[in-house]
Design a protein around this motif. Structure first.
Motif, mmCIF file in Angstrom:
data_model
loop_
_atom_site.group_PDB
_atom_site.id
_atom_site.type_symbol
_atom_site.label_atom_id
_atom_site.label_comp_id
_atom_site.label_asym_id
_atom_site.label_seq_id
_atom_site.Cartn_x
_atom_site.Cartn_y
_atom_site.Cartn_z
ATOM 1 N N ALA B 27 0.855 -1.177 0.000
ATOM 2 C CA ALA B 27 0.000 0.000 0.000
ATOM 3 C C ALA B 27 0.890 1.225 0.000
ATOM 4 C CB ALA B 27 -0.919 -0.010 1.220
ATOM 5 N N GLU B 28 1.417 1.544 -1.156
ATOM 6 C CA GLU B 28 2.305 2.700 -1.253
ATOM 7 C C GLU B 28 1.527 3.972 -1.008
ATOM 8 O OE1 GLU B 28 5.058 2.866 -4.575
ATOM 9 O OE2 GLU B 28 4.305 0.916 -5.184
ATOM 10 N N ASP B 29 2.153 4.906 -0.386
ATOM 11 C CA ASP B 29 1.476 6.163 -0.123
ATOM 12 C C ASP B 29 1.701 7.093 -1.306
ATOM 13 O OD1 ASP B 29 0.052 8.114 1.053
ATOM 14 O OD2 ASP B 29 1.703 8.849 2.279
ATOM 15 N N VAL B 30 1.032 6.779 -2.384
ATOM 16 C CA VAL B 30 1.271 7.521 -3.617
ATOM 17 C C VAL B 30 0.181 8.547 -3.892
ATOM 18 C CG1 VAL B 30 2.505 5.598 -4.679
ATOM 19 C CG2 VAL B 30 0.049 5.817 -5.012
ATOM 20 N N ASP B 31 -0.913 8.458 -3.151
ATOM 21 C CA ASP B 31 -2.067 9.266 -3.516
ATOM 22 C C ASP B 31 -1.767 10.760 -3.442
ATOM 23 O OD1 ASP B 31 -4.786 9.214 -4.391
ATOM 24 O OD2 ASP B 31 -5.333 10.018 -2.435
ATOM 25 N N HIS B 32 -1.000 11.142 -2.445
ATOM 26 C CA HIS B 32 -0.654 12.551 -2.270
ATOM 27 C C HIS B 32 0.175 13.047 -3.449
ATOM 28 C CE1 HIS B 32 -0.911 15.776 0.611
ATOM 29 N NE2 HIS B 32 0.326 16.113 0.308
ATOM 30 N N ALA B 33 1.170 12.252 -3.825
ATOM 31 C CA ALA B 33 2.021 12.628 -4.954
ATOM 32 C C ALA B 33 1.200 12.730 -6.231
ATOM 33 C CB ALA B 33 3.140 11.597 -5.125
ATOM 34 N N VAL B 34 0.256 11.799 -6.391
ATOM 35 C CA VAL B 34 -0.563 11.779 -7.598
ATOM 36 C C VAL B 34 -1.458 13.017 -7.664
ATOM 37 C CG1 VAL B 34 -2.524 10.581 -8.660
ATOM 38 C CG2 VAL B 34 -0.458 9.308 -8.016
ATOM 39 N N ALA B 35 -2.013 13.410 -6.526
ATOM 40 C CA ALA B 35 -2.862 14.605 -6.506
ATOM 41 C C ALA B 35 -2.069 15.821 -6.977
ATOM 42 C CB ALA B 35 -3.411 14.832 -5.096
ATOM 43 N N ALA B 36 -0.812 15.901 -6.543
ATOM 44 C CA ALA B 36 0.027 17.045 -6.935
ATOM 45 C C ALA B 36 0.327 17.006 -8.433
ATOM 46 C CB ALA B 36 1.323 17.032 -6.127
ATOM 47 N N ILE B 37 0.579 15.804 -8.947
ATOM 48 C CA ILE B 37 0.878 15.668 -10.379
ATOM 49 C C ILE B 37 -0.337 16.083 -11.212
ATOM 50 C CG2 ILE B 37 1.310 13.972 -12.204
ATOM 51 C CD1 ILE B 37 3.105 12.473 -10.143
ATOM 52 N N ILE B 38 -1.514 15.631 -10.813
ATOM 53 C CA ILE B 38 -2.724 15.973 -11.567
ATOM 54 C C ILE B 38 -2.945 17.495 -11.540
ATOM 55 C CG2 ILE B 38 -5.247 15.741 -11.630
ATOM 56 C CD1 ILE B 38 -4.886 12.859 -10.637
ATOM 57 N N ALA B 39 -2.764 18.086 -10.365
ATOM 58 C CA ALA B 39 -2.956 19.538 -10.255
ATOM 59 C C ALA B 39 -1.961 20.268 -11.158
ATOM 60 C CB ALA B 39 -2.791 19.975 -8.799
#
Lengths: 435, 435
Positions: B27-39
């Protein structure tokens, strides 16, 4: 102010784009709260449900009272008038008939290589329907969610419905009974979704969760997606009416207000080639608004999100409709079917002046759970296939494997998947040896 | 250690439940990084794509080179051998033939009340296929994603595929060409998903995104779900083989290893009524493992996630298979079809000893994009309907409205939706006046 646009306006494109891009729902920061609720239900099960129900629904409940008992259900549905019951039963029969035609067929065939191929459709084993409580507790939604599931062949079908302050809607329980729901639980919110997805001592987990809900329910559905199937993330309701002059402005005003009265975030749009007719409808809306019980809600929706758009011709209307991709589309023009054929992106289409959208909400037969927020571009209203899944089937003969196996082996090698290739090669070698 | 269980073990149920509940992906904690990339992609468009590609794919690219040019594509596919090309074309033809049979039919009928009802299927306008780069860059997946979209009638079909360090797989470009893809972009990761969902100056937004990817891609798909349609959140691959003694242990070992070689998180399980046969297969796996190029990956998968389960009879095998709900199911028993009929929950079923799962990965015809992680309980492999949507249609006549309108009015009133009721009542009143 209700938007009043014309495609001949110099700034039409920017105004229309703004209308399309309007964010009609508050981006509440609920996701964090929802994550905590789900974790709590996973960790503590029924105890968490009981605590959260006390907190959010102001209601004390015990584990053995999470489900409505048969006696409670009998007592509640005895309160329903015969006329309301008859209306629900008529609706259920028509919805059932429409959805029964959606049942898909299995296929199997043998191709030139000798391979037997096909697929098989089967229902999900268990489904959970979320029914909102309070203002938006709609018995019609129980029918619209439960009947496709029963038609699909779902064996276990449960409803969760919050009863804030203990208030129960007898029509919801009757609709559940008519639709064949097995159990109704008096829980709501993200905690209900968590219980359906993960299970508790009292509530068995399901495979699919459908039904509308507030921002917490929507966030919970998004979070459990993958663990279980979900239908869609529902947004505020919308209607687009395309109408020529010659229609009764009052009918169209009422159709627009049928959306507007749902919710301040709802959106009602009229597209017409006739500016005078557009003004007449806007006038009829204003007049009808004065007398509606829900005039505060409907008025805010019409004022903030409503629009009248005047177009040069119906082709232009079709082009705009496709960009809007409306949840509901009413077409009241001379040849409604011809115009409908030019509008692929719509959830449900209502043809001609005698088909108000409200018919589709209750008794038409098609589902009223429909894609919102432009998602009709890529998704469909709730239907029987949402409660089924397709398994593909393949059987090779030695001859079929000999015919197509070498290509599989080659592609496996090109993808550096050696064992894939060997699994085919070992069989081909056997064939070669036995020749 | 590979699990070796028997249903006669005293602790079988807890061991099997543990096997089912195993979390095979970090369960990598990638969601935060992904939100920043999308923004970032939403804010800066192509400039963000260029920066993120430099950072993650170690590759300088300019906006005008985000898409492969026709000349580049020609140059790359000229490197493909005629044999590989023929294999891809055979695969494409078989996949096309299978999926063409999935095209749904429109329906329209008039019921006893005089209402004309039906539905209409239409394709999404534009779809984007995510194709991983590097180790898991599979041309077969291009075919499996693109061909159903083309069969559905999708007008604009694009691929995004990262090319880390500039490395391109010519077979991916050839597969895209064969399948009818319009444009291939050399971007990957969450930034590619963001570009497909929101668009940039160079990349037009699409309506549906499909295709496998790493944890970042999966998190990005989950985030853009609703803005666009997505196929599913793919997890590690799985196979379940149900086999009786009498089969060749080596064939089954290779079938198990075909899954295991994908990924250390992949899972391969054998269920057999014969313990000695189970041991023979385990032995054959160990022997084959010694010679595989990917023995490190396949060995780790088999050691950590593999299992042999001995059952009393085939009914028990079916019951366990339904609980596993495998992505791939091979059945090698006397009457494979009869056993398959007892297992509704599986993504794809391969019948008989001559149907190794690898056939389905490439040339069988059915899709190889299949539900993982027990989601075959509620979802299907990729298919033509994933690229289509259904619009429901209804037309009432005055007579039909007179027959069913009063029930709609009554239900609207019961739900406190006054305008809904009035929209029906206004029309009914007209009918009454004109009688």
């Amino acid at each position: 102010m209700t938007f009043f646009l014309a495609t001949t306006d110099a700034d039409f494109e920017s105004a229309f784009t703004a209308l399309l891009g309007m964010k009609r729902e508050e981006a509440e920061d609920v996701d964090h709260a929802v994550a905590a609720i789900i974790a709590d239900v996973r960790a503590r099960g029924d105890a968490a449900l009981i605590d959260l129900t006390a907190r959010f629904d102001r209601m004390e409940v015990t584990a053995d009272r999470l489900a409505f008992s048969p006696a409670e259900i009998e007592a509640e549905i005895a309160k329903v008038s015969p006329e309301d019951r008859a209306a629900l039963e008529l609706a259920a029969a028509r919805i059932r008939d429409y959805h029964a035609r959606q049942l898909p067929e299995d296929r199997s065939w043998t191709d030139a290589a000798g391979a037997t191929l096909g697929w098989r459709w089967t229902p999900v084993s268990a489904a959970g329907l979320y029914v909102p409580g309070g203002l938006a507790s709609y018995p019609s939604s129980v029918l619209m969610n439960a009947i496709p599931a029963k038609v699909a062949g779902v064996k276990r079908l449960v409803v969760t419905c919050p009863t804030p302050g203990g208030v129960v809607n007898p029509l919801v329980l009757l609709a559940a009974r008519i639709a064949g729901v097995d159990t109704v639980y008096r829980v709501g919110g993200a905690q209900a979704v968590a219980a359906l997805a993960y299970g508790t001592a009292t509530i068995q987990p399901v495979d699919k969760i459908t039904g509308p809900g507030n921002a917490y329910v929507a966030a919970a559905k998004r979070r459990v997606f993958g663990r279980v199937g979900i239908d869609m993330i529902a947004g505020p309701s919308e209607v687009l009416v395309i109408a020529e002059a010659g229609n009764d402005p009052d009918w169209i005003a009422l159709d627009l207000l049928s959306q507007a009265e749902h919710d301040e975030s709802a959106q009602a749009i009229l597209i017409t080639p006739d500016a005078a007719f557009g003004h007449a409808v806007a006038g009829a809306v204003a007049k009808r608004l004065e007398t509606l019980d829900r005039r505060a809600i409907a008025g805010a929706s019409w004022r903030d999100n409503g629009a009248v758009i005047v177009v040069r011709d119906l082709d232009e209307a079709a082009a705009l409709a496709n960009r809007i991709a409306p949840e509901h589309l009413e077409i009241m023009v001379d040849d409604a079917e011809a115009l409908a054929a030019k509008i692929p992106h719509a959830g449900a289409i209502f043809l001609g002046p005698w088909t108000p959208e409200a018919i589709g909400d209750y008794v038409g037969g098609p589902n009223h759970v429909l894609p919102t927020a432009r998602s009709a571009r890529f998704s469909s209203g709730l239907n029987v296939l949402d409660f089924m899944k397709r398994t593909t089937m393949a059987r090779m003969t030695p001859e079929a494997l000999a015919a197509i196996g070498p290509a599989a082996e080659r592609l496996a090698i090109s993808e550096s998947l050696q064992a894939h290739g060997l699994s085919v090669r070992a069989r081909l070698d056997r064939l070669n040896r036995s020749e």
